[in-house]
Design a protein around this motif. Structure first.
Motif, PDB file in Angstrom:
ATOM      1  N   GLY A   1      42.883  42.369 -50.267  1.00 55.00           N
ATOM      2  CA  GLY A   1      42.161  41.482 -51.031  1.00 55.00           C
ATOM      3  C   GLY A   1      42.500  41.143 -52.084  1.00 55.00           C
ATOM      4  O   GLY A   1      42.668  40.131 -52.691  1.00 55.00           O
ATOM      5  N   ALA A   2      42.613  42.136 -53.123  1.00 58.41           N
ATOM      6  CA  ALA A   2      43.007  42.190 -54.485  1.00 58.41           C
ATOM      7  C   ALA A   2      44.342  41.533 -54.617  1.00 58.41           C
ATOM      8  O   ALA A   2      44.756  40.692 -55.548  1.00 58.41           O
ATOM      9  N   LEU A   3      45.436  41.877 -53.699  1.00 59.26           N
ATOM     10  CA  LEU A   3      46.564  41.533 -53.913  1.00 59.26           C
ATOM     11  C   LEU A   3      46.782  39.813 -53.542  1.00 59.26           C
ATOM     12  O   LEU A   3      46.979  39.075 -54.272  1.00 59.26           O
ATOM     13  N   VAL A   4      46.025  39.606 -52.457  1.00 60.34           N
ATOM     14  CA  VAL A   4      46.351  38.240 -52.079  1.00 60.34           C
ATOM     15  C   VAL A   4      45.543  37.289 -52.830  1.00 60.34           C
ATOM     16  O   VAL A   4      45.814  36.157 -53.076  1.00 60.34           O
ATOM     17  N   SER A   5      44.431  37.737 -53.479  1.00 60.28           N
ATOM     18  CA  SER A   5      43.627  36.710 -54.568  1.00 60.28           C
ATOM     19  C   SER A   5      44.275  36.575 -55.840  1.00 60.28           C
ATOM     20  O   SER A   5      43.850  35.541 -56.655  1.00 60.28           O
ATOM     21  N   ILE A   6      45.389  37.172 -56.064  1.00 61.31           N
ATOM     22  CA  ILE A   6      46.096  36.853 -57.376  1.00 61.31           C
ATOM     23  C   ILE A   6      46.562  35.361 -57.345  1.00 61.31           C
ATOM     24  O   ILE A   6      46.298  34.832 -58.349  1.00 61.31           O
ATOM     25  N   PRO A   7      47.249  34.990 -56.177  1.00 63.87           N
ATOM     26  CA  PRO A   7      47.751  33.750 -56.076  1.00 63.87           C
ATOM     27  C   PRO A   7      47.093  32.837 -55.420  1.00 63.87           C
ATOM     28  O   PRO A   7      47.068  31.618 -55.291  1.00 63.87           O
ATOM     29  N   VAL A   8      46.078  33.363 -54.419  1.00 63.65           N
ATOM     30  CA  VAL A   8      45.345  32.460 -53.416  1.00 63.65           C
ATOM     31  C   VAL A   8      43.963  32.368 -53.856  1.00 63.65           C
ATOM     32  O   VAL A   8      43.372  33.493 -54.093  1.00 63.65           O
ATOM     33  N   PHE A   9      43.457  31.104 -53.882  1.00 66.94           N
ATOM     34  CA  PHE A   9      41.769  31.251 -54.019  1.00 66.94           C
ATOM     35  C   PHE A   9      41.162  31.999 -53.055  1.00 66.94           C
ATOM     36  O   PHE A   9      41.308  31.907 -51.836  1.00 66.94           O
ATOM     37  N   CYS A  10      40.186  32.406 -53.779  1.00 69.34           N
ATOM     38  CA  CYS A  10      38.972  33.598 -52.615  1.00 69.34           C
ATOM     39  C   CYS A  10      38.863  32.946 -51.705  1.00 69.34           C
ATOM     40  O   CYS A  10      38.748  33.468 -50.692  1.00 69.34           O
ATOM     41  N   ASP A  11      38.190  31.484 -51.555  1.00 71.81           N
ATOM     42  CA  ASP A  11      37.805  30.860 -50.416  1.00 71.81           C
ATOM     43  C   ASP A  11      38.709  30.794 -49.166  1.00 71.81           C
ATOM     44  O   ASP A  11      38.431  31.392 -48.210  1.00 71.81           O
ATOM     45  N   SER A  12      39.778  30.307 -49.720  1.00 68.94           N
ATOM     46  CA  SER A  12      40.695  30.095 -48.617  1.00 68.94           C
ATOM     47  C   SER A  12      41.509  31.312 -48.105  1.00 68.94           C
ATOM     48  O   SER A  12      41.681  31.764 -47.032  1.00 68.94           O
ATOM     49  N   GLY A  13      41.560  32.356 -49.250  1.00 68.17           N
ATOM     50  CA  GLY A  13      42.201  33.769 -48.721  1.00 68.17           C
ATOM     51  C   GLY A  13      41.298  34.578 -47.915  1.00 68.17           C
ATOM     52  O   GLY A  13      41.769  35.350 -47.166  1.00 68.17           O
ATOM     53  N   TYR A  14      39.969  34.263 -48.341  1.00 67.58           N
ATOM     54  CA  TYR A  14      39.295  35.205 -47.318  1.00 67.58           C
ATOM     55  C   TYR A  14      38.994  34.626 -45.723  1.00 67.58           C
ATOM     56  O   TYR A  14      39.083  35.610 -44.975  1.00 67.58           O
ATOM     57  N   VAL A  15      39.240  33.191 -45.518  1.00 68.05           N
ATOM     58  CA  VAL A  15      39.339  32.625 -44.218  1.00 68.05           C
ATOM     59  C   VAL A  15      40.506  33.137 -43.734  1.00 68.05           C
ATOM     60  O   VAL A  15      40.714  33.435 -42.375  1.00 68.05           O
ATOM     61  N   ILE A  16      41.784  33.319 -44.599  1.00 67.51           N
ATOM     62  CA  ILE A  16      43.080  33.680 -43.678  1.00 67.51           C
ATOM     63  C   ILE A  16      42.915  35.237 -43.471  1.00 67.51           C
ATOM     64  O   ILE A  16      43.421  35.720 -42.538  1.00 67.51           O
ATOM     65  N   MET A  17      42.454  36.155 -44.361  1.00 65.47           N
ATOM     66  CA  MET A  17      42.400  37.427 -43.979  1.00 65.47           C
ATOM     67  C   MET A  17      41.275  38.093 -43.265  1.00 65.47           C
ATOM     68  O   MET A  17      41.222  39.083 -42.699  1.00 65.47           O
ATOM     69  N   ASN A  18      40.154  37.323 -43.181  1.00 67.64           N
ATOM     70  CA  ASN A  18      39.051  37.943 -42.312  1.00 67.64           C
ATOM     71  C   ASN A  18      39.268  38.151 -40.695  1.00 67.64           C
ATOM     72  O   ASN A  18      38.660  39.149 -40.352  1.00 67.64           O
ATOM     73  N   PRO A  19      40.094  37.416 -40.109  1.00 68.72           N
ATOM     74  CA  PRO A  19      40.358  37.755 -38.711  1.00 68.72           C
ATOM     75  C   PRO A  19      41.175  39.298 -38.779  1.00 68.72           C
ATOM     76  O   PRO A  19      41.086  40.159 -37.789  1.00 68.72           O
ATOM     77  N   LEU A  20      41.761  39.761 -39.765  1.00 71.42           N
ATOM     78  CA  LEU A  20      42.484  41.004 -39.774  1.00 71.42           C
ATOM     79  C   LEU A  20      41.150  41.903 -39.855  1.00 71.42           C
ATOM     80  O   LEU A  20      41.225  43.134 -39.094  1.00 71.42           O
ATOM     81  N   ALA A  21      40.277  41.799 -40.581  1.00 74.91           N
ATOM     82  CA  ALA A  21      39.057  42.627 -40.739  1.00 74.91           C
ATOM     83  C   ALA A  21      38.408  42.911 -39.300  1.00 74.91           C
ATOM     84  O   ALA A  21      38.057  43.853 -38.759  1.00 74.91           O
ATOM     85  N   ARG A  22      38.365  41.434 -38.673  1.00 77.02           N
ATOM     86  CA  ARG A  22      37.652  41.501 -37.178  1.00 77.02           C
ATOM     87  C   ARG A  22      38.568  42.377 -36.241  1.00 77.02           C
ATOM     88  O   ARG A  22      37.999  43.197 -35.553  1.00 77.02           O
TER      89      ARG A  22
END
Length: 506
Positions: free
Chosen positions: A108-129
């Motif tokens: 999360g920390a790495l991805v959110s440097i260039p990508v906005f939190c909202d869209s970054g979380y949507v992209i990465m949440n399937p990985l958590a699931r």
């Protein structure tokens, strides 16, 4: 402090909060109106107020506008090419089985440097699931660690637009701010993981049933009832061996094509292999600009020390330092990053019009932030030219309160009042910009105080609150205990770090 100038400051901040919360006006217009109110109440001539607004707006965007535009463009290409997902999978493999919360917090920390939190979380949440489905437990812990890891760098590390704007308003060295922001992130990440591990199991039973079924899956039993597949021990599922143990921390969903199949990268030629992005390749558009900017800061500090100067206008880079100053300039560094993103991450068959379209989408998402940043600079200029800034500096100097806590507290109050961390940190930077020189606050310390203060208590008036809690399946008090609690924990953890930073750089 003169009562009229104090009233001007208070009414200016109150104007921002009331307009954002109670009217249809957004933060951009609210900041401009607040600048007008501040100048008028302070007794500044009306034409001087207008001149200060336009000057402050232009000067701020001149220093930071290009950088924000390029930064969001790189983030968009990372998103559509699958590079962000590739980096996430690499982190999971590096951390190994049993350390998934650490991996997702770092992802999360790495991805959110260039990508906005909202869209970054949507992209990465399937990985958590996917990981929770394979492990058959722990989704809330993973989701909170992922979300708050994104919060850290979104607030603390350029080229995220908020910290970039603060750096431009306060005149902080961008390379040093990146280094300090990364240090804060590394130190605060254990707070994220420990809180998520503590609160996650307590909230797991409260996850909405629909989310629980989406995460863990369901199966019809002989009696006609429905039970979660994840609750049946020994079930071999995707990414799991026959004994039900996790093989490599990923299931079939997480191991699928790196590029999002929903994103059309263009028609590949006959016989072309599916487009995939490796972790090292994925990191280049992000890592190269950061290294160049930091190298510029380091070489500049060495050169200044050799010349016996301490920054300022009198410093001229030596011949050996000029190349570093050029390629390490944020504009040049991010242009290099953008070129790498377009020609390294995207397949060669991606047509120009698609790349242009993605950059247009990124620019549209950054447009409002650019306007808010400029309006924040306008407010700061009005505070300077009206005398409010100098009066506030004198008042603070007469108190035992550490000066760097002023931007921290302003950012905290504005964040709680109106919800946006970006608006909170820009407002705090705008109000305290006149104090940096008069109170001898290191610009980087002031910038970190603004960004750290804006992390506090994300709740109902923060759009990211709803993204995280809806995806996690938490409601009401449980949402507050989970998400509002973890953001407040990292906010509190930043306070001692600010004191240490002030000692080091003060």
């Amino acid at each position: 402090m003169d009562l009229q100038l104090l009233l001007a400051l208070v009414l200016g901040i109150a104007t921002i909060i009331v307009l954002v919360l109670r009217t249809r006006l957004d933060a951009f217009v609210a900041l401009l109106i607040a600048a007008l109110v501040t100048g008028l109440v302070a007794g500044q001539p009306v034409l001087e107020i207008v001149s200060a607004i336009t000057t402050g707006f232009g000067n701020t965007l001149a220093s930071i506008g290009i950088v924000i535009g390029l930064g969001v463009g790189i983030g968009k290409i990372l998103e559509v090419s699958g590079a962000a997902n590739a980096l996430a999978l690499a982190f999971l493999r590096v951390f190994g089985k049993g350390r998934e919360p650490w991996a997702l917090g770092s992802v999360g920390a790495l991805v959110s440097i260039p990508v906005f939190c909202d869209s970054g979380y949507v992209i990465m949440n399937p990985l958590a699931r996917s990981i929770a489905r394979v492990k058959r437990a722990g989704y809330v812990t993973l989701a909170l660690a992922l979300g708050c890891g994104m919060t850290l760098t979104h607030h603390l590390v350029p080229p995220t637009p908020g910290p970039l704007a603060v750096a431009g308003i306060l005149g902080a060295d961008l390379g040093l701010l990146i280094v300090v922001g990364l240090v804060f992130t590394v130190v605060l990440l254990p707070v994220v993981v420990l809180y998520a591990r503590w609160i996650g199991p307590k909230l797991e039973p409260s996850v909405e049933e629909s989310v629980r079924e989406a995460v863990y899956g369901t199966a019809r039993t002989a009696g006609g009832t429905t039970t979660a597949v994840a609750d049946r021990p020994g079930t071999a599922g995707p990414g799991r061996g026959a004994d039900g143990e996790l093989e490599d921390g990923l299931d079939a969903e997480a191991r699928g094509p790196v590029a999002d199949p929903a994103v059309d990268l263009g028609e590949p030629p006959a016989g072309a292999k599916p487009h995939r992005v490796g972790a090292f390749t994925a990191s280049l558009p992000l890592l190269v600009p950061l290294v160049l900017i930091i190298a510029n800061t380091v070489t500049g500090a060495i050169d200044q020390n050799a010349q016996g100067v301490i920054g300022g206008d009198e410093y001229e880079p030596s011949a050996w330092a000029v190349p570093f100053a050029f390629i390490g300039n944020p504009v040049i560094a991010l242009v290099i990053g953008m070129v790498l993103a377009l020609y390294v991450l995207l397949p060669r068959w991606t047509p120009r019009n698609k790349a242009h379209g993605w950059f247009a989408e990124a620019a549209a998402s950054a447009g409002l932030i650019l306007l808010i940043t400029g309006a924040g600079g306008a407010l700061g200029q009005v505070l300077r030219s009206s005398g409010v800034g100098d009066a506030l500096a004198e008042a603070i100097a007469a108190t035992p309160l550490p000066a760097f806590l002023v931007p921290f507290l302003i950012a905290t109050l504005v964040r709680i009042a109106q919800g946006s961390g970006t608006v909170a940190m820009i407002t705090a930077a705008s109000v305290t910009a006149p104090l940096v020189t008069s109170l001898d606050i290191a610009p980087v310390v002031a910038a970190m105080a603004c960004t750290a203060g804006s992390m506090v208590f994300s709740y109902f008036n923060d759009s990211y609150f709803w993204v995280v809690t809806r995806f996690t399946g938490l409601q009401g008090v449980d949402a507050l205990r989970g998400w509002s609690g973890i953001t407040t924990a990292v906010w509190a953890g930043s306070i001692p770090l600010l004191f240490v930073l002030n000692v080091v750089l003060g």
